[in-house]
Every structure is written in C-alpha cells, then in structure tokens.
Scaffold this motif. Sequence first.
Motif, short mmCIF file in Angstrom:
data_model
loop_
_atom_site.label_atom_id
_atom_site.label_comp_id
_atom_site.label_asym_id
_atom_site.label_seq_id
_atom_site.Cartn_x
_atom_site.Cartn_y
_atom_site.Cartn_z
N TYR A 1 -58.09 4.67 -50.87
CA TYR A 1 -58.02 6.13 -50.83
C TYR A 1 -57.98 6.69 -52.24
CZ TYR A 1 -56.52 5.84 -45.88
OH TYR A 1 -56.44 5.60 -44.53
N GLY B 1 -55.72 11.20 -51.23
CA GLY B 1 -55.55 11.35 -49.79
C GLY B 1 -56.82 11.23 -48.98
N GLN B 2 -57.97 11.05 -49.64
CA GLN B 2 -59.25 10.96 -48.95
C GLN B 2 -59.66 9.50 -48.77
OE1 GLN B 2 -61.07 13.76 -47.79
NE2 GLN B 2 -59.10 14.70 -48.29
N LEU B 3 -60.19 9.19 -47.60
CA LEU B 3 -60.62 7.83 -47.28
C LEU B 3 -61.93 7.53 -47.99
CD1 LEU B 3 -60.15 5.28 -45.54
CD2 LEU B 3 -61.46 6.40 -43.72
N GLN C 1 -58.14 8.88 -41.84
CA GLN C 1 -58.13 10.05 -42.71
C GLN C 1 -56.82 10.82 -42.56
OE1 GLN C 1 -60.51 11.23 -45.19
NE2 GLN C 1 -58.49 12.13 -45.54
N GLY D 1 -54.14 8.99 -44.48
CA GLY D 1 -54.26 9.20 -45.92
C GLY D 1 -53.68 10.53 -46.36
N HIS D 2 -53.94 11.56 -45.58
CA HIS D 2 -53.41 12.89 -45.90
C HIS D 2 -51.90 12.93 -45.71
CE1 HIS D 2 -53.23 17.25 -46.22
NE2 HIS D 2 -52.53 17.27 -45.08
N LEU E 1 -51.99 9.04 -49.85
CA LEU E 1 -52.44 7.76 -50.38
C LEU E 1 -53.44 7.97 -51.52
CD1 LEU E 1 -52.84 5.85 -47.01
CD2 LEU E 1 -50.90 5.81 -48.59
N ASN E 2 -53.31 7.12 -52.54
CA ASN E 2 -54.13 7.29 -53.74
C ASN E 2 -54.43 5.94 -54.38
OD1 ASN E 2 -55.47 9.06 -55.61
ND2 ASN E 2 -53.85 8.62 -57.09
N THR F 1 -54.53 0.36 -49.85
CA THR F 1 -53.52 0.45 -48.80
C THR F 1 -53.74 -0.64 -47.77
OG1 THR F 1 -53.43 2.86 -49.07
CG2 THR F 1 -52.39 1.94 -47.12
N THR G 1 -48.85 0.10 -49.87
CA THR G 1 -49.77 0.67 -50.87
C THR G 1 -50.09 -0.34 -51.97
OG1 THR G 1 -47.82 1.69 -51.88
CG2 THR G 1 -49.17 3.08 -50.45
N THR H 1 -66.88 10.13 -50.46
CA THR H 1 -65.86 9.57 -49.59
C THR H 1 -66.52 9.06 -48.31
OG1 THR H 1 -65.41 11.79 -48.69
CG2 THR H 1 -64.03 11.03 -50.52
#
Length: 373
Positions: free
Chosen positions: A203, A206-208, A247, A250-251, A255-256, A259, A279, A308
Amino acid sequence: MTGSARTYQALLFGKNIRLMQSIPGMLVRAGFEVDVIASRPLPIWPGKSVRLHYVPGASALLPAALAAIQKPYDLVIPADDATIGLILGADIPDALKLKLLPVCGVEHFSHLYSKIRLAQAMHAHRINSPAFRVAHHPDDLADCGRALGYPLLVKVDASGAGEGVYECRTEDELKKLGATPISFPVLVQEKIEGQLLDLSGFYQAGQLVHFGYATIQATVSGPFGPSSMRRYRQLSEVPVEVFDELQAIGHALGLNGFTNLACLLSQRDGKRYYFEADTRPIIWSDYTKYIGNDLALAIRNYFQSGTTLRHPVPRNTDYPVTMHMVCPQRMPVHQLLLNRHQSWKWFRREGLSFMTRKLALKLFAGSRTNLRR
C-alpha cells in the motif's frame, strides 16, 4: 530502469531480516537503490544497487536507522514485527517514528504490533473479522468463553509466526490455559472454520498497489505457524469484492508499505474474515512474479506514475491461472533431499546457501548424537 527514469531510494532494516533476503533484489527490479541495515551477516548478494550495513547487535539497529533517514528515502521498510515493536517503544518523537513505520499517521500507531488493537480497529471500521473479547486477567477467560462459544482462539497480544496462539475447544481447556504463565491482556477470538487465505500486499497512502491471492496448503510448527506451501491465483481470477475489502482495510488502518494480510474464507457463510495485518514484508512477497502479477512492476508503476490496483486485472496469458508454490527455506530436510513438491525448483541463489547450512547443521547434529552413543 532505462532512459531518464528516476532511480528511487529504499531503506530496509530489521532484527530478523534473514528471511527477507529476496526483498532487496525485488526492489532493484522496481527501480530502487537499497540500503540494508542488519545486525548480522546476510546471504544477500550486494552490488552497486544494494548496499549492506552491519551494526554491532540489535541495540544499535534503531540508532543506525535514525541516522540513515537523515537521507531522503522514497521507501522505508522495517523488516519484522520485533523491529516495529522496538520503534513503537523507543523514547523518540512520534514524527521520527512515523518516518520509520509503514502507516500514514500517528493515529494508526495503535494497531501496530498488537492483535488486540488490530481487532478493535477492524471492528471500529466495520471490516469483516472474527468476533472477539479481551481478557485482562485469567479470571476474565470464562466470561469470554461464554460470550463467544467454542472452539475459540487465545492470542498473546504481541507475537508472531504463530507463537502465542492457543486453540481451546472446551471450557476446561480454557481454564488450563489460564493457569499457565501467559502474558495478559490477551485477545480471545472466535475460531472461524474455513480455508486460510493470504492476501499480503503493498500500500501507499492507504491505497492498494498490489496483493497476492494464495490459499495456504501447509504450515510449519503447527497449524498457526508460517506457511510452507501455497497455491497462488492470478488476480484476474479474484472477485471484485476482495479488491474492495482490501482497499477498505488500507484506508481504515492507514497502510503505507508492505502488509502481511490473512483471512479465513468461512465454511459457514462464504465470507472472508480478516484477522491479521502485520505491516511488514513476508518471505513470499516476491513469489507473485511467478504467476504473472509482479510486485516489482506494480511498485515501479506506482512510483513512476501513481498507478494503484483496480479491478478488473487483465489475465497474463504468459502464465498459468493458478500455480502450486513452496518455500524451500521452510521445508523439512528429508523433503528437500527427496525433492518433494519440487522443492529444488523454488531455490534461488540465497536459497541454496540456506539449504547448505541447514543440511550441514542437521548432519552435524546427527554425528554428535552418534558419538554420544
């Protein structure tokens, strides 16, 4: 990378980094130069794009990482749970912790390295996950059992690789567990019967960006231990609902980075119940290239153009739709010698080094036993 494309910079560091030895090579394929900080020698082949830095013991790991991030990195990767716990417990400002941890903000620190806080975060954000209770004392376990029913799982709050996870099928088993020296509080969780899936991914903000879809076929050190055999499926064959769920996770968790995501596909209702979101990268992170969904390519595309992951994913006709894969580092010695499950097919250069050491230690242990006799 070719042409005028930018070369990116990554930092990989950790206490137990040995099993992450494929990550530097994968990042190089993604267009990165990689600095690796470790407290003991690693079977990684350095080159102009991979620089190894050794520190004198685990206590020197965090100071070395803090010094390293004075340089601007595009990606900072703590390699294991213990290192994440070390960062969280350090007496340093939250702003520095955020530079080292793979989440988007300090508000997401709570679920890191804590099974209890992760379960609470999943519930708060309406992520489908097993029902749970928290036992703060052995006397609380009976109430948890009555509320959840049996079988259930008791999980030590900060643990990994299947350690500190106990299955209790009756009230008597739960009472016996409460009398053992386990660390409280513990997470008490409904046991979902079904197929174990690994959906570990990557991620950013926060985006997959990427994930792999694998059914777990064998584990080591018991049913809750790390997996040794999997069957991967191309993302073209994965339902859109899985993309939506990942998704949302992640939000919710901010997540960054890498994971380690796991869920159970329930026999009861066909739904996925998510229970793990560590993580960090996993030993399997680079395996998706063998099914035509290359993590390195996904990371490169994100850093070059912000791409993404979205459903649908086109099928890669150069690869099979599904593939059985093994992790040779986790195979028993006798299965390696007999090439069970085509173990040798999956050895990389560092895998051969690992097996040579493993066999040598096994033979040495056997010779010592014979001498004692």
